[in-house]
Design an enzyme around this catalytic site. Sequence first.
Site, PDB file in Angstrom:
ATOM      1  N   TYR A 144       1.176  -1.301   0.037  1.00 15.61           N
ATOM      2  CA  TYR A 144      -0.035  -0.990   0.015  1.00 15.61           C
ATOM      3  C   TYR A 144       1.170   0.991  -0.081  1.00 15.61           C
ATOM      4  O   TYR A 144       0.732   2.682  -0.651  1.00 15.61           O
ATOM      5  CB  TYR A 144      -0.918   0.310   0.868  1.00 15.61           C
ATOM      6  CG  TYR A 144      -2.079  -0.722   1.118  1.00 15.61           C
ATOM      7  CD1 TYR A 144      -1.764  -1.897   1.056  1.00 15.61           C
ATOM      8  CD2 TYR A 144      -2.970  -0.187   1.261  1.00 15.61           C
ATOM      9  CE1 TYR A 144      -3.475  -2.655   0.713  1.00 15.61           C
ATOM     10  CE2 TYR A 144      -4.725  -0.748   0.820  1.00 15.61           C
ATOM     11  CZ  TYR A 144      -4.238  -1.601   0.842  1.00 15.61           C
ATOM     12  OH  TYR A 144      -5.817  -2.626   0.897  1.00 15.61           O
ATOM     13  N   LYS A 193       2.848 -15.403   3.146  1.00 20.90           N
ATOM     14  CA  LYS A 193       3.044 -16.561   2.156  1.00 20.90           C
ATOM     15  C   LYS A 193       4.949 -16.096   1.678  1.00 20.90           C
ATOM     16  O   LYS A 193       5.477 -15.388   0.780  1.00 20.90           O
ATOM     17  CB  LYS A 193       2.646 -15.135   0.394  1.00 20.90           C
ATOM     18  CG  LYS A 193       2.918 -16.526  -1.032  1.00 20.90           C
ATOM     19  CD  LYS A 193       2.152 -16.747  -0.907  1.00 20.90           C
ATOM     20  CE  LYS A 193       1.529 -17.939  -2.185  1.00 20.90           C
ATOM     21  NZ  LYS A 193       1.529 -18.914  -2.635  1.00 20.90           N
ATOM     22  N   ASP A 225      -2.715 -18.278   1.245  1.00 16.79           N
ATOM     23  CA  ASP A 225      -4.086 -19.738  -0.176  1.00 16.79           C
ATOM     24  C   ASP A 225      -4.443 -20.272   0.942  1.00 16.79           C
ATOM     25  O   ASP A 225      -6.106 -19.952   0.740  1.00 16.79           O
ATOM     26  CB  ASP A 225      -3.194 -19.625  -1.144  1.00 16.79           C
ATOM     27  CG  ASP A 225      -2.350 -20.242  -1.290  1.00 16.79           C
ATOM     28  OD1 ASP A 225      -1.412 -20.335   0.282  1.00 16.79           O
ATOM     29  OD2 ASP A 225      -1.195 -21.400  -1.832  1.00 16.79           O
ATOM     30  N   ASP A 249      -7.084  -6.468   3.866  1.00 11.45           N
ATOM     31  CA  ASP A 249      -7.607  -6.254   3.018  1.00 11.45           C
ATOM     32  C   ASP A 249      -8.624  -6.987   2.690  1.00 11.45           C
ATOM     33  O   ASP A 249      -9.592  -7.500   2.252  1.00 11.45           O
ATOM     34  CB  ASP A 249      -7.252  -5.615   2.075  1.00 11.45           C
ATOM     35  CG  ASP A 249      -7.980  -4.862   1.493  1.00 11.45           C
ATOM     36  OD1 ASP A 249      -9.062  -4.541   1.416  1.00 11.45           O
ATOM     37  OD2 ASP A 249      -8.405  -5.016   0.075  1.00 11.45           O
ATOM     38  N   ASP A 253     -12.304  -9.365   4.252  1.00 13.20           N
ATOM     39  CA  ASP A 253     -13.670  -9.067   3.002  1.00 13.20           C
ATOM     40  C   ASP A 253     -13.778 -10.545   3.439  1.00 13.20           C
ATOM     41  O   ASP A 253     -15.807 -10.123   3.100  1.00 13.20           O
ATOM     42  CB  ASP A 253     -13.490  -8.698   1.853  1.00 13.20           C
ATOM     43  CG  ASP A 253     -13.815  -7.059   1.567  1.00 13.20           C
ATOM     44  OD1 ASP A 253     -13.603  -6.140   2.326  1.00 13.20           O
ATOM     45  OD2 ASP A 253     -14.647  -6.315   1.219  1.00 13.20           O
TER      46      ASP A 253
HETATM   47  C1  IPM Z   1     -10.526  -0.882   3.593  1.00 13.07           C
HETATM   48  C2  IPM Z   1     -10.455  -0.612   2.374  1.00 13.07           C
HETATM   49  C3  IPM Z   1      -9.577   0.187   1.443  1.00 13.07           C
HETATM   50  C4  IPM Z   1      -8.661  -0.463   2.357  1.00 13.07           C
HETATM   51  C5  IPM Z   1      -9.729   1.218   0.268  1.00 13.07           C
HETATM   52  C6  IPM Z   1     -10.804   2.126   0.513  1.00 13.07           C
HETATM   53  C7  IPM Z   1      -8.439   1.562   0.456  1.00 13.07           C
HETATM   54  O1  IPM Z   1     -10.754  -2.211   1.689  1.00 13.07           O
HETATM   55  O2  IPM Z   1     -10.308  -0.066   3.830  1.00 13.07           O
HETATM   56  O3  IPM Z   1     -10.623  -2.460   3.520  1.00 13.07           O
HETATM   57  O4  IPM Z   1      -7.811  -1.460   1.158  1.00 13.07           O
HETATM   58  O5  IPM Z   1      -7.210  -0.528   3.562  1.00 13.07           O
HETATM   59 MG    MG Z   2     -10.972  -3.631   2.087  1.00  6.59          MG
END
Ligand code: IPM
Ligand code: MG
Length: 371
Positions: A144, A193, A225, A249, A253
């Site tokens: 990042y 990884k 993975d 990240d 999700d």
């Molecule tokens: C999160 C989001 C952010 C990230 C984006 C919006 C930059 O996906 O907070 O998970 O990748 O950190």
């Molecule tokens: Mg995110």
Amino acid sequence: MTSQNRNIVLLPGDGIGPEIMRVAVRVLKDCASEFGHHFEFAEFPFGGCAIDATGMPLPAETLAACRAADAILLGAVGGSKWDALPIGKRPESGLLALRKKLDLYINLRPIDLRPSLRSLSPLNADRSRDVHIDFVRELAGDIYFGEHRVESDASGERATDEAVYTTGEIERVAKYAFARAEARTGRLASIDKANVLSTSQLWRRTVTRLAADHPGVKLEHLYVDNAAMQLVLAPAQFDVILTSNLFGDILSDLGAALAGSIGLIPSMSCGLGPSVYEPIHGSAPSLAGKDVACPVGTILSASMMLRESFGLKQEAGWIESAVDRLFLQGIRTTDIAEPGMTTVGCSEFGERLHVGMLGALDRHERSGRGV
Ligand code: IPM
Ligand code: MG
């Protein structure tokens, strides 16, 4: 009970951000009046709306207010309107700049499958039992924040994203994860990884070395993975998960999907500056302005703020129970709707929560424990 005075900076941002923020702020106001606290709120432009107003996603005035705040509540940033902007000028770069400038190197994302919503999980009944995972994601390093470069020549373009980790960056977030695991069931899974990446090899070496200081923690290492697969096949095996910025990240999700909806999950970003609390979902431009967004992730971010930044455990529990009561009454937003339940919009969910909290207040006062 000691009453607290707190300054909370609000960054509603873009898309559904302002709608979900309105609901969460009302919850905080209800909580303040119920428990005798004084919360001062100040709202600042951030993300795409700040680009429109000032040309920058994180204006200096917004950053200064955040630095001076006791805590920050954030909605979401981004939207198609700003998608054509280059990296570094987009709403998302304001979010990354905020994390970097406030030295927020820890991102905590709790994935809890609420019993009343268990049937929403894509997991079968067996697999969805006992899923309570704390994701500890490193937030201030990795790919990042390395150099992003695009070069071109006659043969075409060439893009580079540099991933960097230092021992110190890994140690500071790993210490937090070890402490978190010690306070829970003592299981820590570190995800990397290391069969491919040198940043991951440094990660694994560093985490392994720290384990010697935490004999009560059962540490295991997984490749990312395999971890993704295990999270779907047997999520209850995980307690605290420690991982790098990019893997965190993605996996968080995935974790949110296990809980039934990404709209339900709160987060805390903390480190050296004031902490930022935000739902883990994005600005959902397709839902914006329709009053259909789920405010629960933001409401739970607000209760996390009370617990983690202000030490107000009872107040946080009060908010969380009110949310759970609504779920038990079958009140749902569209993303978590089920047959036979009452589907309501974002603002009505907030209204019902407000009424439910006042109901709790009446009972509280009648039982002679009023504040
Ligand atoms: C999160 C989001 C952010 C990230 C984006 C919006 C930059 O996906 O907070 O998970 O990748 O950190
Ligand atoms: Mg995110």
